[in-house]
Design an enzyme around this catalytic site. Structure first.
Site, mmCIF file in Angstrom:
data_model
loop_
_atom_site.group_PDB
_atom_site.id
_atom_site.type_symbol
_atom_site.label_atom_id
_atom_site.label_comp_id
_atom_site.label_asym_id
_atom_site.label_seq_id
_atom_site.Cartn_x
_atom_site.Cartn_y
_atom_site.Cartn_z
ATOM 1 N N SER A 1 5.441 -0.309 -1.831
ATOM 2 C CA SER A 1 4.389 -0.445 -0.831
ATOM 3 C C SER A 1 3.754 0.922 -0.523
ATOM 4 C CB SER A 1 4.975 -1.125 0.407
ATOM 5 O OG SER A 1 3.963 -1.591 1.248
ATOM 6 N N ASP B 1 0.591 -11.660 -2.133
ATOM 7 C CA ASP B 1 0.572 -10.329 -1.539
ATOM 8 C C ASP B 1 -0.870 -9.836 -1.561
ATOM 9 O OD1 ASP B 1 0.864 -7.673 -0.855
ATOM 10 O OD2 ASP B 1 2.176 -7.144 -2.531
ATOM 11 N N HIS C 1 4.929 -10.034 -0.441
ATOM 12 C CA HIS C 1 5.044 -8.607 -0.163
ATOM 13 C C HIS C 1 6.364 -8.286 0.545
ATOM 14 C CE1 HIS C 1 3.490 -4.553 0.018
ATOM 15 N NE2 HIS C 1 4.045 -4.465 1.209
#
Ligand SMILES: *[C@@H]1O[C@H](CO)[C@@H](O)[C@H](O)[C@H]1NC(C)=O
Ligand SMILES: *[C@@H]1O[C@H](CO)[C@@H](O)[C@H](O)[C@H]1NC(C)=O
Length: 406
Positions: free
Chosen positions: A188, A346, A376
């Site tokens: 991320s 995501d 995600h």
């Protein structure tokens, strides 16, 4: 009777709070719903504290995270764990005991929107511990500074300083790391930092030791288009809702949070923004980079006129150190062999898919690992009580790829 009624009402209220229609195809939707309810309640509580002026919402969230999740550096029979620093940045080090003399090395940047979480959290601690053990590798998990206390380029500079120290002869020797087998990785926002660091060091001839691989897990790579097909498709999919990602970006770039609607409208990348030339636009032109099965029926959202002056106010939006997808092809070509993990559910899916394609075009060997049922954050939530099948699967594949390629 009344008690039973009250119980039923309470239960349905709870179910109503937790229930969220999710796209079919998400791995174990009930687990994701529970995770989302947990996140939402933390977020709402910290929003209340924020608006009452108790403290900044992010500080409160991080406080909660550290009560619930941060754990001591504890060694286990196979791995020696300690908290140290790397280039002046706090770092948790995982060193396998015994085994071969020279070890592989991984520097890892945790996710959390450049604002949340820590390498000392249980989930990251367990991930790095497992990597150290399974790969017989020294893993260094970097606690770069967080927003809002620190903003871009602080996080980037911390990541870079830690990476430079990691590659120094002194550190490699001290931890018996094989200089030919070092990796930069992150998930991320940490995947963003890993990509940015790989670009910077790839183009720096003064650096003697090169990363052999970069492994990016659902990385965030650009802030000019909040209407990629994955942003459109997954705007209401937990846990990373579309507005939350815009908020994380503004916070990272030290910008006014009131710009959120402007970003979400793509007003900052309208055609009348003269700072964004044709070449820049082509780097994130998803109609060209994404295959038809990801573009689906989605249409680009490109405004003729937007909000002038916003790019002067928030120059980070155009800064390649913040948005690695904006790199020139030559810079991409100097980065190491890559693993890019993406999830169908995501908002950041297309950031990763476009980056993988652009790396490939630049001549970099890329493994693009896409999870049709992934969401995600799934890899790191592989350790929570609600660990998901796709989380476990993706983590094992990630570690397997490193084992084969590092
Ligand atoms: C994006 O790519 C498509 C297809 O290659 C092309 O028709 C279009 O002009 C491009 N748009 C921009 C802004 O570069
Ligand atoms: C986006 O730009 C248009 C045209 O300048 C403007 O009318 C609109 O209010 C802007 N939207 C936001 C959310 O700033």
């Amino acid at each position: 009777m009344r008690l039973r009624l009250a119980g039923a009402v309470l239960l349905s209220a709870a179910a109503y709070y937790v229930y969220l229609p999710l796209p079919s195809g998400v791995c174990e939707p009930w687990k994701l719903m529970l995770l989302d309810a947990l996140f939402r309640s933390f977020m709402q509580a910290s929003d209340v504290a924020h608006s009452l002026g108790v403290c900044h919402r992010v500080h409160l969230l991080n406080q909660v995270v550290s009560w619930v999740e941060v754990i001591e550096a504890r060694s286990c029979p196979a791995v020696h764990v300690m908290d140290s620093t790397l280039g002046g940045v706090p770092t948790r080090v995982f060193q396998p005991k015994g085994g071969k003399k020279l070890k592989r090395g991984v520097i890892y940047f945790h996710g959390g929107g450049w604002a949340l979480a820590s390498g000392r959290m249980r989930s990251y601690d367990l991930l790095c511990r497992k990597m150290a053990e399974d790969l017989d590798a020294v893993v260094m998990s970097v606690d770069y500074r967080l927003a809002p206390g620190a903003v871009f380029p602080d996080q980037y500079h911390d990541a870079l300083a830690a990476a430079r120290a990691f590659l120094s002869a002194q550190v490699l020797e001290r931890y018996s790391i094989d200089p030919e087998r070092v990796c930069v990785s992150g998930d991320s926002a940490g995947g963003n930092l890993a990509a940015a660091v790989a670009q910077r060091l790839g183009s720096d001839d003064s650096v003697k030791v090169r990363f052999k691989v970069q492994a990016l897990i659902y990385p965030v790579l650009q802030a000019l288009d909040f209407h990629t097909p994955s942003y459109q498709q997954n705007q209401a999919v937990p846990i990373l809702y579309r507005p939350i990602m815009a908020r994380f970006w503004l916070q990272y770039l030290g910008a006014d949070p009131a710009l959120e609607p402007l970003l979400l409208a793509n007003n900052h990348s309208s055609l009348d923004q003269s700072a964004i030339g044709r070449k820049t636009r082509s780097k994130l032109n998803w109609t060209a980079w994404l295959p038809a099965e990801r573009r689906k029926h989605f249409q680009p959202v490109v405004k003729e006129t937007g909000s002038p002056g916003v790019l002067d106010k928030v120059p980070g939006l155009m800064d390649v150190r913040a948005a690695p997808l904006l790199a020139e092809q030559e810079a991409l070509g100097r980065t190491p062999k890559a693993y890019v993990m993406t999830c169908e559910f995501d908002v950041l899916r297309d950031d990763g898919l476009m980056y993988a394609r652009r790396l490939q075009d630049a001549g970099v060997a890329v493994t693009s690992d896409h999870y049709e049922d992934g969401f995600h954050g799934c890899m790191v939530f592989a350790f929570l009580p609600m660990k998901s099948g796709v989380g476990e699967r993706s983590m094992n594949n990630y570690i397997h790829w490193l084992d084969q390629n590092l």
